[in-house]
Scaffold this motif. Structure first.
Motif: not given
Length: 309
Positions: A25-53
């Motif tokens: 949102g801040r990048l869109m506002a700063a540069h007058r860019l549409p949402e379509e100019a961005f792609e959000i990619r999600t990753y699962k990290t080691t910290g997300d995977v380890i939940q038992d300790r």
């Protein structure tokens, strides 16, 4: 102005996604860019995977950032959005901070379905937290309380509270506010009672150092006051070689042209504590953090850090 799609890397938790959307949102506002100019990619990290300790048993900082940094180095993404307190003080070669967003509330939040504050908890009450920093400070002010491990994202921890696993828990005010869940905060804990983690409440955007185009796009987003404060705090942590295995707290605040810094180290049980307060010109942020750490080490803080004197 922007021909390519800007790829934003993030963890997939609700809070991480909220931070990625804020960045977009801040990048869109700063540069007058549409949402379509961005792609959000999600990753699962080691910290997300380890939940038992506890994460302190696994390897300290970097557990929530490594996979995102690997994606940056492979050029799968153009930037990675992090909670800055999760980041290692020494970044992988070739990567750097492109911008730091304006800081949210730095305080810790006390959350309970039964009691109004930490002070109001009855003797022997159970507090759930995965943070050694919070654990040490809880035990310091209330040694009568029982502290149990509490892992998971914000929603998971709140559900555990509802299930009666603990009488209270502690979370960062910043995360709850960014999620639109400020109403779940029973009371804020002032920083003179519980000092926050280094860089708590700050969002950092990590990029490849040789990516001049992304750096240029991010430049208008950088919040100078926040950047100065976290520079001092991270220098403090760097000198102490802090990790998730060490209870360390630090907070810098800017008043006019002067940075004020307060830092603390604790024994795990909170019984021992070393504290420092220093100030310096804003331009000396890194030196301020290093000087504060050196002062604590000279006083004997190495005993908490597993280092030789």
């Amino acid at each position: 102005m922007q021909a390519r799609t800007l790829r934003i890397g993030t963890r997939g938790s609700p809070l991480a996604l909220a931070q990625a959307y804020e960045t977009r949102g801040r990048l869109m506002a700063a540069h007058r860019l549409p949402e379509e100019a961005f792609e959000i990619r999600t990753y699962k990290t080691t910290g997300d995977v380890i939940q038992d300790r506890p994460l302190a048993e696994v390897g300290g900082k970097g557990l929530f950032t490594k996979e995102l940094e690997d994606a940056l180095l492979k050029r799968e993404i153009d930037l990675a959005v992090h909670s800055m307190k999760d980041m290692q003080t020494q970044l992988p070669e070739g990567l750097g901070i492109g911008a730091v967003l304006p800081r949210e509330d730095v305080r810790d939040a006390f959350i309970s379905l039964k009691y109004p504050s930490l002070d109001a908890l009855p003797q022997g009450a159970v507090v759930g937290t995965s943070s050694l920093r919070r654990q040490a400070q809880v035990k310091r002010v209330r040694p009568d309380l029982e502290v149990v491990g509490f892992r998971g994202n914000v929603q998971t921890r709140l559900r555990k509270l509802s299930d009666g696993v603990a009488d209270a828990t502690l979370l960062a005010c910043a995360g709850l506010k960014r999620l639109g869940m400020a109403d779940r905060i029973t009371s804020e804990i002032e920083t003179d009672q519980m000092l926050p983690a280094v860089a708590q409440g700050a969002i950092a955007i990590e990029i490849q150092l040789d990516d001049e185009e992304t750096a240029r796009l991010l430049a208008p987003l950088n919040h100078e006051e926040t950047a100065l404060c976290v520079t001092a705090e991270r220098a403090f942590l760097t000198r102490l070689e802090g990790s998730c295995r060490t209870p360390i707290a630090g907070l810098a605040t800017l008043h006019g042209d002067t940075l004020h810094f307060r830092g603390m180290t604790f024994s795990i049980d909170g019984a021992e504590c070393f504290e420092i307060k220093l100030e310096a010109p804003a331009g000396d942020a890194e030196t301020l953090g290093l000087s504060a750490a050196d002062a604590l080490l000279q006083r004997g803080a190495h005993a908490h850090l597993g280092r030789a004197s």
